[in-house]
Design a protein around this motif. Structure first.
Motif, PDB file in Angstrom:
ATOM      1  N   ASP A  33       7.039  45.429  43.602  1.00 25.82           N
ATOM      2  CA  ASP A  33       6.426  44.096  43.641  1.00 25.82           C
ATOM      3  C   ASP A  33       5.325  43.968  42.592  1.00 25.82           C
ATOM      4  OD1 ASP A  33       8.114  43.445  45.714  1.00 25.82           O
ATOM      5  OD2 ASP A  33       6.581  43.573  47.277  1.00 25.82           O
ATOM      6  N   MET A  34       4.538  45.016  42.434  1.00 26.57           N
ATOM      7  CA  MET A  34       3.472  45.002  41.434  1.00 26.57           C
ATOM      8  C   MET A  34       4.067  44.871  40.033  1.00 26.57           C
ATOM      9  SD  MET A  34       1.081  47.992  43.116  1.00 26.57           S
ATOM     10  CE  MET A  34      -0.165  48.015  41.846  1.00 26.57           C
ATOM     11  N   GLN A  35       5.130  45.611  39.777  1.00 28.17           N
ATOM     12  CA  GLN A  35       5.764  45.544  38.459  1.00 28.17           C
ATOM     13  C   GLN A  35       6.405  44.183  38.237  1.00 28.17           C
ATOM     14  OE1 GLN A  35       8.566  48.628  37.510  1.00 28.17           O
ATOM     15  NE2 GLN A  35       8.782  47.940  35.426  1.00 28.17           N
ATOM     16  N   ALA A  36       6.978  43.605  39.270  1.00 28.48           N
ATOM     17  CA  ALA A  36       7.625  42.294  39.128  1.00 28.48           C
ATOM     18  C   ALA A  36       6.622  41.228  38.718  1.00 28.48           C
ATOM     19  CB  ALA A  36       8.307  41.903  40.442  1.00 28.48           C
TER      20      ALA A  36
ATOM     21  N   TYR B 248       9.643  34.526  44.116  1.00 30.74           N
ATOM     22  CA  TYR B 248      10.351  35.782  43.879  1.00 30.74           C
ATOM     23  C   TYR B 248       9.991  36.815  44.949  1.00 30.74           C
ATOM     24  CZ  TYR B 248      11.968  40.078  41.704  1.00 30.74           C
ATOM     25  OH  TYR B 248      12.580  41.271  41.470  1.00 30.74           O
ATOM     26  N   LEU B 249       8.688  36.953  45.214  1.00 27.08           N
ATOM     27  CA  LEU B 249       8.256  37.921  46.217  1.00 27.08           C
ATOM     28  C   LEU B 249       8.160  37.313  47.617  1.00 27.08           C
ATOM     29  CD1 LEU B 249       5.522  39.883  44.239  1.00 27.08           C
ATOM     30  CD2 LEU B 249       7.924  40.478  44.595  1.00 27.08           C
ATOM     31  N   GLY B 250       8.225  35.988  47.707  1.00 21.57           N
ATOM     32  CA  GLY B 250       8.245  35.327  49.009  1.00 21.57           C
ATOM     33  C   GLY B 250       6.917  35.310  49.750  1.00 21.57           C
ATOM     34  N   LEU B 251       5.817  35.407  49.017  1.00 19.01           N
ATOM     35  CA  LEU B 251       4.518  35.381  49.678  1.00 19.01           C
ATOM     36  C   LEU B 251       4.179  33.965  50.127  1.00 19.01           C
ATOM     37  CD1 LEU B 251       2.311  37.583  47.295  1.00 19.01           C
ATOM     38  CD2 LEU B 251       3.535  38.286  49.334  1.00 19.01           C
TER      39      LEU B 251
ATOM     40  N   LEU C  99       6.535  28.578  31.155  1.00 22.15           N
ATOM     41  CA  LEU C  99       5.334  28.183  31.899  1.00 22.15           C
ATOM     42  C   LEU C  99       4.133  29.021  31.452  1.00 22.15           C
ATOM     43  CD1 LEU C  99       6.856  27.994  35.500  1.00 22.15           C
ATOM     44  CD2 LEU C  99       6.250  26.060  34.024  1.00 22.15           C
ATOM     45  N   PRO C 100       2.920  28.493  31.620  1.00 23.82           N
ATOM     46  CA  PRO C 100       1.718  29.292  31.338  1.00 23.82           C
ATOM     47  C   PRO C 100       1.662  30.521  32.254  1.00 23.82           C
ATOM     48  CG  PRO C 100       1.167  26.968  31.610  1.00 23.82           C
ATOM     49  CD  PRO C 100       2.607  27.128  32.009  1.00 23.82           C
ATOM     50  N   PRO C 101       0.987  31.593  31.828  1.00 25.21           N
ATOM     51  CA  PRO C 101       0.973  32.846  32.599  1.00 25.21           C
ATOM     52  C   PRO C 101       0.545  32.709  34.062  1.00 25.21           C
ATOM     53  CG  PRO C 101       0.035  33.209  30.431  1.00 25.21           C
ATOM     54  CD  PRO C 101       0.292  31.740  30.556  1.00 25.21           C
ATOM     55  N   ARG C 102      -0.487  31.935  34.347  1.00 28.70           N
ATOM     56  CA  ARG C 102      -0.938  31.796  35.741  1.00 28.70           C
ATOM     57  C   ARG C 102       0.095  31.077  36.596  1.00 28.70           C
ATOM     58  NH1 ARG C 102      -5.458  33.548  37.733  1.00 28.70           N
ATOM     59  NH2 ARG C 102      -7.007  34.368  36.314  1.00 28.70           N
ATOM     60  N   MET C 103       0.776  30.107  36.021  1.00 23.90           N
ATOM     61  CA  MET C 103       1.841  29.417  36.770  1.00 23.90           C
ATOM     62  C   MET C 103       3.020  30.350  36.995  1.00 23.90           C
ATOM     63  SD  MET C 103       2.198  25.521  35.530  1.00 23.90           S
ATOM     64  CE  MET C 103       0.814  24.416  35.561  1.00 23.90           C
ATOM     65  N   ARG C 104       3.357  31.152  35.975  1.00 23.03           N
ATOM     66  CA  ARG C 104       4.438  32.137  36.143  1.00 23.03           C
ATOM     67  C   ARG C 104       4.091  33.095  37.268  1.00 23.03           C
ATOM     68  NH1 ARG C 104       4.508  32.742  30.491  1.00 23.03           N
ATOM     69  NH2 ARG C 104       3.612  34.807  30.666  1.00 23.03           N
ATOM     70  N   ALA C 105       2.829  33.521  37.301  1.00 21.06           N
ATOM     71  CA  ALA C 105       2.393  34.442  38.357  1.00 21.06           C
ATOM     72  C   ALA C 105       2.529  33.771  39.722  1.00 21.06           C
ATOM     73  CB  ALA C 105       0.956  34.893  38.117  1.00 21.06           C
ATOM     74  N   ALA C 106       2.092  32.527  39.837  1.00 22.74           N
ATOM     75  CA  ALA C 106       2.178  31.813  41.115  1.00 22.74           C
ATOM     76  C   ALA C 106       3.638  31.635  41.540  1.00 22.74           C
ATOM     77  CB  ALA C 106       1.479  30.450  41.011  1.00 22.74           C
ATOM     78  N   ILE C 107       4.490  31.234  40.596  1.00 19.50           N
ATOM     79  CA  ILE C 107       5.921  31.065  40.895  1.00 19.50           C
ATOM     80  C   ILE C 107       6.525  32.399  41.321  1.00 19.50           C
ATOM     81  CG2 ILE C 107       8.182  30.689  39.785  1.00 19.50           C
ATOM     82  CD1 ILE C 107       6.952  28.060  40.408  1.00 19.50           C
ATOM     83  N   GLY C 108       6.205  33.458  40.593  1.00 16.08           N
ATOM     84  CA  GLY C 108       6.759  34.771  40.920  1.00 16.08           C
ATOM     85  C   GLY C 108       6.324  35.261  42.281  1.00 16.08           C
TER      86      GLY C 108
ATOM     87  N   VAL D  99       4.258  37.954  34.155  1.00 18.84           N
ATOM     88  CA  VAL D  99       3.120  37.518  33.341  1.00 18.84           C
ATOM     89  C   VAL D  99       3.264  38.008  31.909  1.00 18.84           C
ATOM     90  CG1 VAL D  99       0.625  37.760  33.023  1.00 18.84           C
ATOM     91  CG2 VAL D  99       1.544  37.351  35.308  1.00 18.84           C
ATOM     92  N   LEU D 100       3.663  39.258  31.732  1.00 18.13           N
ATOM     93  CA  LEU D 100       3.638  39.895  30.407  1.00 18.13           C
ATOM     94  C   LEU D 100       4.943  39.782  29.622  1.00 18.13           C
ATOM     95  CD1 LEU D 100       1.728  43.099  31.473  1.00 18.13           C
ATOM     96  CD2 LEU D 100       0.828  41.185  30.132  1.00 18.13           C
ATOM     97  N   ARG D 101       6.063  39.657  30.323  1.00 18.11           N
ATOM     98  CA  ARG D 101       7.379  39.610  29.674  1.00 18.11           C
ATOM     99  C   ARG D 101       7.702  40.895  28.913  1.00 18.11           C
ATOM    100  NH1 ARG D 101       6.545  33.936  26.614  1.00 18.11           N
ATOM    101  NH2 ARG D 101       5.860  32.751  28.389  1.00 18.11           N
ATOM    102  N   ASP D 102       7.155  41.980  29.352  1.00 17.65           N
ATOM    103  CA  ASP D 102       7.350  43.263  28.664  1.00 17.65           C
ATOM    104  C   ASP D 102       7.391  44.356  29.726  1.00 17.65           C
ATOM    105  OD1 ASP D 102       6.913  45.745  27.356  1.00 17.65           O
ATOM    106  OD2 ASP D 102       5.803  44.782  25.745  1.00 17.65           O
ATOM    107  N   ARG D 103       8.550  44.994  29.856  1.00 19.64           N
ATOM    108  CA  ARG D 103       8.740  45.995  30.906  1.00 19.64           C
ATOM    109  C   ARG D 103       7.777  47.179  30.769  1.00 19.64           C
ATOM    110  NH1 ARG D 103      13.387  46.647  34.204  1.00 19.64           N
ATOM    111  NH2 ARG D 103      14.139  44.936  32.926  1.00 19.64           N
ATOM    112  N   ALA D 104       7.611  47.692  29.560  1.00 19.27           N
ATOM    113  CA  ALA D 104       6.720  48.846  29.362  1.00 19.27           C
ATOM    114  C   ALA D 104       5.278  48.472  29.689  1.00 19.27           C
ATOM    115  CB  ALA D 104       6.831  49.361  27.928  1.00 19.27           C
ATOM    116  N   ALA D 105       4.852  47.294  29.254  1.00 22.16           N
ATOM    117  CA  ALA D 105       3.486  46.854  29.549  1.00 22.16           C
ATOM    118  C   ALA D 105       3.309  46.651  31.054  1.00 22.16           C
ATOM    119  CB  ALA D 105       3.164  45.563  28.797  1.00 22.16           C
ATOM    120  N   ALA D 106       4.338  46.152  31.724  1.00 17.77           N
ATOM    121  CA  ALA D 106       4.267  45.968  33.177  1.00 17.77           C
ATOM    122  C   ALA D 106       4.146  47.317  33.887  1.00 17.77           C
ATOM    123  CB  ALA D 106       5.492  45.208  33.674  1.00 17.77           C
TER     124      ALA D 106
END
Length: 176
Positions: A24-27, A129-132, A116-125, A32-39
């Motif tokens: 979930d943390m990596q997702a 995605y995580l169902g919070l 979408l902007p990073p904060r919106m992507r985070a909120a959507i995810g 936000v980052l769009r980069d697997r290694a950075a995530a």
């Protein structure tokens, strides 16, 4: 045992935290980052930060939101510090290799969310995605639930416009 070990700064807690919450943390970091290694780096840094500050965790039930908040904040800071944007051209290859219906729609949704902007992507995810629940998303992003509701409403409106030519995906977004 994990929470007690975390509160006392014992490194053996890290493996359990990674097993339970790492995905979930990596997702959220990846969204936000769009980069697997950075995530992956964000997950590692977040777990180390959790170990260093585990003594601050008061409520056992808040462990997951607390870890997601750490990962989200680290991902957002990494994104702000980094001027480069990594475009994932391989997504098109992966989506086109998926057999059956839905691959085009999944790719269209992926591109729309990435716009979408990073904060919106985070909120959507976090929300879809995580169902919070909204309150938990607000806690993770350290804003009010009304701010999250507003961000989600705006993000969904943007997605509806971006996906107007994708009826199957648009139907899913309308029900969100």
């Amino acid at each position: 045992m994990t929470i007690d070990a975390l509160r006392h700064g014992r490194p053996e807690a890290l493996a359990d935290l990674l097993d339970r919450y790492g995905r979930d943390m990596q997702a959220v970091a990846y969204l936000v980052l769009r980069d697997r290694a950075a995530a992956e780096d964000v997950v590692a840094d977040s777990l180390i930060a959790a170990l260093e500050h585990g003594h601050r965790l008061r409520d056992d039930d808040s462990l997951r939101p607390w870890l997601l908040r750490i990962a989200t904040n680290k991902a957002l800071r990494t994104r702000e510090r980094s001027a480069r944007v990594v475009e994932l051209d391989v997504v098109a290859d992966v989506a086109s290799s998926i057999a059956g219906p839905g691959a085009d729609e999944a790719l269209a949704l992926w591109h729309a969310v990435q716009a979408l902007p990073p904060r919106m992507r985070a909120a959507i995810g976090l929300r879809y995605y995580l169902g919070l629940p909204v309150d938990e998303v607000a806690s993770v992003l350290d804003v009010s639930p009304n701010t999250i509701k507003s961000q989600l409403k705006t993000a969904l409106a943007h997605l509806r416009v971006a996906l107007a030519d994708e009826p199957a995906v648009l139907a899913e977004v309308r029900h969100a």
